[in-house]
Design a protein around this motif. Structure first.
Motif, PDB file in Angstrom:
ATOM      1  N   SER A 143       1.826   0.848  22.600  1.00  0.00           N
ATOM      2  CA  SER A 143       0.407   1.003  22.919  1.00  0.00           C
ATOM      3  C   SER A 143       0.186   2.089  23.971  1.00  0.00           C
ATOM      4  N   ASP A 144      -0.967   2.746  23.876  1.00  0.00           N
ATOM      5  CA  ASP A 144      -1.348   3.735  24.888  1.00  0.00           C
ATOM      6  C   ASP A 144      -1.884   3.069  26.158  1.00  0.00           C
ATOM      7  N   ASP A 145      -2.164   1.797  26.078  1.00  0.00           N
ATOM      8  CA  ASP A 145      -2.715   1.054  27.214  1.00  0.00           C
ATOM      9  C   ASP A 145      -1.568   0.522  28.078  1.00  0.00           C
ATOM     10  N   PRO A 146      -1.434   0.975  29.310  1.00  0.00           N
ATOM     11  CA  PRO A 146      -0.341   0.504  30.180  1.00  0.00           C
ATOM     12  C   PRO A 146      -0.335  -1.007  30.374  1.00  0.00           C
ATOM     13  N   SER A 147      -1.522  -1.616  30.434  1.00  0.00           N
ATOM     14  CA  SER A 147      -1.581  -3.062  30.641  1.00  0.00           C
ATOM     15  C   SER A 147      -1.017  -3.824  29.445  1.00  0.00           C
ATOM     16  N   VAL A 148      -1.216  -3.265  28.250  1.00  0.00           N
ATOM     17  CA  VAL A 148      -0.662  -3.896  27.040  1.00  0.00           C
ATOM     18  C   VAL A 148       0.852  -3.778  27.047  1.00  0.00           C
ATOM     19  N   ARG A 149       1.359  -2.608  27.418  1.00  0.00           N
ATOM     20  CA  ARG A 149       2.815  -2.436  27.494  1.00  0.00           C
ATOM     21  C   ARG A 149       3.410  -3.370  28.532  1.00  0.00           C
ATOM     22  N   THR A 150       2.718  -3.519  29.651  1.00  0.00           N
ATOM     23  CA  THR A 150       3.210  -4.395  30.718  1.00  0.00           C
ATOM     24  C   THR A 150       3.257  -5.855  30.262  1.00  0.00           C
ATOM     25  N   SER A 151       2.340  -6.224  29.378  1.00  0.00           N
ATOM     26  CA  SER A 151       2.256  -7.626  28.943  1.00  0.00           C
ATOM     27  C   SER A 151       3.499  -8.084  28.193  1.00  0.00           C
ATOM     28  N   VAL A 152       4.258  -7.142  27.632  1.00  0.00           N
ATOM     29  CA  VAL A 152       5.474  -7.539  26.897  1.00  0.00           C
ATOM     30  C   VAL A 152       6.736  -7.053  27.609  1.00  0.00           C
ATOM     31  N   LYS A 153       6.594  -6.637  28.868  1.00  0.00           N
ATOM     32  CA  LYS A 153       7.764  -6.192  29.614  1.00  0.00           C
ATOM     33  C   LYS A 153       8.736  -7.366  29.791  1.00  0.00           C
ATOM     34  N   GLY A 154       9.973  -7.135  29.447  1.00  0.00           N
ATOM     35  CA  GLY A 154      10.981  -8.186  29.530  1.00  0.00           C
ATOM     36  C   GLY A 154      11.041  -9.092  28.315  1.00  0.00           C
ATOM     37  N   HIS A 155      10.096  -8.951  27.380  1.00  0.00           N
ATOM     38  CA  HIS A 155      10.114  -9.752  26.156  1.00  0.00           C
ATOM     39  C   HIS A 155      11.077  -9.107  25.154  1.00  0.00           C
ATOM     40  N   ARG A 156      11.905  -9.908  24.556  1.00  0.00           N
ATOM     41  CA  ARG A 156      12.896  -9.392  23.613  1.00  0.00           C
ATOM     42  C   ARG A 156      12.529  -9.780  22.190  1.00  0.00           C
ATOM     43  N   THR A 157      12.764  -8.856  21.282  1.00  0.00           N
ATOM     44  CA  THR A 157      12.590  -9.185  19.865  1.00  0.00           C
ATOM     45  C   THR A 157      13.817  -9.941  19.369  1.00  0.00           C
ATOM     46  N   THR A 158      13.646 -10.633  18.265  1.00  0.00           N
ATOM     47  CA  THR A 158      14.728 -11.401  17.656  1.00  0.00           C
ATOM     48  C   THR A 158      15.162 -10.692  16.387  1.00  0.00           C
ATOM     49  N   GLY A 159      16.332 -10.066  16.428  1.00  0.00           N
ATOM     50  CA  GLY A 159      16.808  -9.262  15.315  1.00  0.00           C
ATOM     51  C   GLY A 159      17.358 -10.089  14.168  1.00  0.00           C
ATOM     52  N   PRO A 160      17.662  -9.435  13.042  1.00  0.00           N
ATOM     53  CA  PRO A 160      18.191 -10.140  11.867  1.00  0.00           C
ATOM     54  C   PRO A 160      19.464 -10.933  12.156  1.00  0.00           C
ATOM     55  N   ALA A 161      20.383 -10.354  12.942  1.00  0.00           N
ATOM     56  CA  ALA A 161      21.629 -11.073  13.234  1.00  0.00           C
ATOM     57  C   ALA A 161      21.342 -12.351  14.018  1.00  0.00           C
ATOM     58  N   SER A 162      20.395 -12.274  14.968  1.00  0.00           N
ATOM     59  CA  SER A 162      20.038 -13.472  15.744  1.00  0.00           C
ATOM     60  C   SER A 162      19.396 -14.526  14.848  1.00  0.00           C
ATOM     61  N   MET A 163      18.563 -14.085  13.904  1.00  0.00           N
ATOM     62  CA  MET A 163      17.946 -15.043  12.985  1.00  0.00           C
ATOM     63  C   MET A 163      19.012 -15.769  12.167  1.00  0.00           C
ATOM     64  N   HIS A 164      20.028 -15.049  11.748  1.00  0.00           N
ATOM     65  CA  HIS A 164      21.115 -15.688  10.993  1.00  0.00           C
ATOM     66  C   HIS A 164      21.839 -16.718  11.859  1.00  0.00           C
ATOM     67  N   ARG A 165      22.022 -16.415  13.138  1.00  0.00           N
ATOM     68  CA  ARG A 165      22.688 -17.367  14.020  1.00  0.00           C
ATOM     69  C   ARG A 165      21.817 -18.601  14.268  1.00  0.00           C
ATOM     70  N   ILE A 166      20.506 -18.400  14.379  1.00  0.00           N
ATOM     71  CA  ILE A 166      19.587 -19.536  14.548  1.00  0.00           C
ATOM     72  C   ILE A 166      19.665 -20.446  13.326  1.00  0.00           C
ATOM     73  N   ARG A 167      19.631 -19.834  12.151  1.00  0.00           N
ATOM     74  CA  ARG A 167      19.721 -20.638  10.928  1.00  0.00           C
ATOM     75  C   ARG A 167      21.064 -21.357  10.852  1.00  0.00           C
ATOM     76  N   ALA A 168      22.138 -20.691  11.273  1.00  0.00           N
ATOM     77  CA  ALA A 168      23.466 -21.306  11.233  1.00  0.00           C
ATOM     78  C   ALA A 168      23.526 -22.534  12.147  1.00  0.00           C
ATOM     79  N   THR A 169      22.878 -22.442  13.316  1.00  0.00           N
ATOM     80  CA  THR A 169      22.838 -23.588  14.226  1.00  0.00           C
ATOM     81  C   THR A 169      22.110 -24.760  13.571  1.00  0.00           C
TER      82      THR A 169
END
Length: 487
Positions: A194-220
């Motif tokens: 986003s061009d809005d700094p406040s929007v970028r700040t709102s997800v600072k430190g938030h991590r996406t969950t990649g395909p490999a992680s999804m496979h591990r979640i399903r395996a659990t």
């Protein structure tokens, strides 16, 4: 126990407008037999008295024929029979039958039988979230694995699925969870751009969950539900085994080519999560590390040249190294559980291996050991004896996180394009392949359990290195072209 009765009733009313039910004279013929078309079938069953001594009856109506009514009556009796001579359980199953709504089917007998066998109250739904917590608490597994499972439960499985009764969990529920995770990934990525700094700040430190992680979640989840089937006998179907996810293959390692470096400088983005330096960039890093962090320079050099994992390098012992033969036995590692360092054996049989030292690595290690001997003399009796090759000046072991943080600082200050500490291992594999080694050689050096892991990560990684460029040039030269004059 009373067998109950099957009868007919109807919706006819008397002169006062009250339903006649089973009292309707049209329900039977003159001879006393039930009328074949008038009314519908029903059954009545005496339930065990309630805990406070109250008498109870169960009546179910609207069956199309006598057999259907008798069949459900028998099913209710079979449920009550599960209690045997256990009076409390008999009352509990009676409570369960009393709670069944007129339009709902009776509880599944196999499901109730599994609950009885497991000692779980039959009138209380076992929520998936409660089961998963109990399952994890009861497992005897490594601390790191426990932490990984706990993360899957806390961040994904409990928030999305924890409220669903275990026996009602479906493939659709699980698919909906992964759809929600994917939607969240898109929202995070959109906010980051986003061009809005406040929007970028709102997800600072938030991590996406990649395909490999999804496979591990399903395996659990799949493992937990398999145990619910085989060990606890709570369910007989595992919906997690029937959920398809996008490929969770490891990302390919990519080289920091001139074009990739230019893109990184312009955008700050890496072309791939796994990046490796060219040999020239790797040499620049080692030169910089030798000048700016002599304490860890030998460890980083060993990882870069021979592909050790961080924990394997930190856990390397004096007794494992033979510089006369130029070998090192990799048999233990120092990892972390949270922030607590843990010394343990390498994870797999393939990881327990012997590696050869090249002359450069041997020379660097010899120099380090001589320097370490000086540290020991200076410290005298206060020297900490760990038996480890790489230690701090007072003899104490390195904390794995400290090794990573110092590496990241060195890379940033050197001005080189960024790689992770673990990517030194990828560099080692890349350079070994560039020198003519095959995937089996790389697999054995890295300690991979299968050659598939090696192939998935390193196939075509060195397309910009000179040996591959020469092959490309040779292949192109085989294609004849007509020489054309420039217009």
């Amino acid at each position: 126990m009373a067998e109950g009765s099957v009868f007919k009733h109807c919706a006819c009313k008397d002169n006062d407008g009250r339903r006649l039910g089973s009292r309707c004279p049209n329900l039977r013929r003159r001879g006393g037999a039930w009328h074949p078309t008038h009314g519908r079938w029903a059954y009545q069953l005496e339930l065990p008295k309630s805990l406070d001594g109250r008498r109870r009856q169960m009546r179910r109506y609207r069956f199309d024929n006598r057999d259907a009514a008798a069949k459900e009556r028998d099913s209710a009796l079979n449920l009550l029979a599960l209690a045997g001579d256990n009076r409390d359980l008999t009352i509990e199953i009676g409570d369960l039958l009393e709670q069944v709504k007129p339009a709902d089917p009776l509880p599944d007998r196999n499901m109730i039988a599994r609950r009885v066998k497991a000692g779980i109250p039959v009138t209380t739904a076992v929520l998936l979230g409660d089961y998963l917590r109990e399952w994890l608490t009861g497992r005897s597994i490594a601390a790191g694995t426990t932490r990984s499972y706990d993360g899957h439960l806390r961040n994904h499985l409990e928030p999305h699925l924890g409220h669903i009764p275990l026996e009602k969990l479906s493939v659709g529920h699980i698919k909906a969870m992964f759809t929600a995770i994917t939607d969240r990934n898109i929202a995070i990525e959109t906010a980051r751009d986003s061009d809005d700094p406040s929007v970028r700040t709102s997800v600072k430190g938030h991590r996406t969950t990649g395909p490999a992680s999804m496979h591990r979640i399903r395996a659990t989840l799949r493992k937990a539900l398999n145990d619910a089937i085989r060990v606890h006998r709570l369910i007989d179907f595992n919906p997690a085994a029937h959920v398809e996810l996008p490929s969770g293959k490891r990302p390919k390692a990519r080289v920091w080519t001139t074009a990739a470096v230019k893109h990184w400088k312009a955008t700050g983005h890496k072309p791939s999560p796994v990046m490796v330096w060219t040999p020239e960039q790797a040499g620049q890093f080692l030169d910089y590390a030798e000048d700016h962090d002599i304490l860890l320079y030998p460890l980083y050099a060993l990882m870069l040249h021979r592909g050790l994992r961080r924990g394997e390098a930190i856990g390397l012992r004096d007794l494992d190294v033979d510089l006369e033969l130029g070998t090192a036995v990799i048999s233990q590692q120092i990892t972390t559980d949270g922030y607590q360092p843990i010394t343990k054996k390498v994870k797999t049989e393939a990881g327990d291996r012997t590696i050869m030292f090249d002359q450069t690595t041997s020379a660097i290690t010899r120099t380090h050991l001589a320097r370490r001997a000086t540290w020991q003399l200076v410290n005298g009796p206060t020297w900490t004896r760990t038996g480890l090759v790489f230690v701090q000046p007072d003899g104490s072991p390195w904390h794995p996180d400290a090794v990573t943080k110092r590496f990241d600082k060195l890379v940033k200050r050197s001005g080189l394009p960024p790689i992770r500490l673990h990517d030194l291992r990828h560099c080692a594999a890349t350079f070994l392949k560039a020198s003519g080694a095959d995937l089996q050689d790389i697999k054995e050096m890295l300690g991979h359990s299968t050659i598939t892991i090696t192939s998935d990560t390193y196939t075509s990684v060195i397309h910009e290195l000179e040996t591959e460029r020469a092959k490309a040039e040779a292949a192109a030269a085989l294609v004849p072209r007509t020489i054309r004059r420039a217009s």
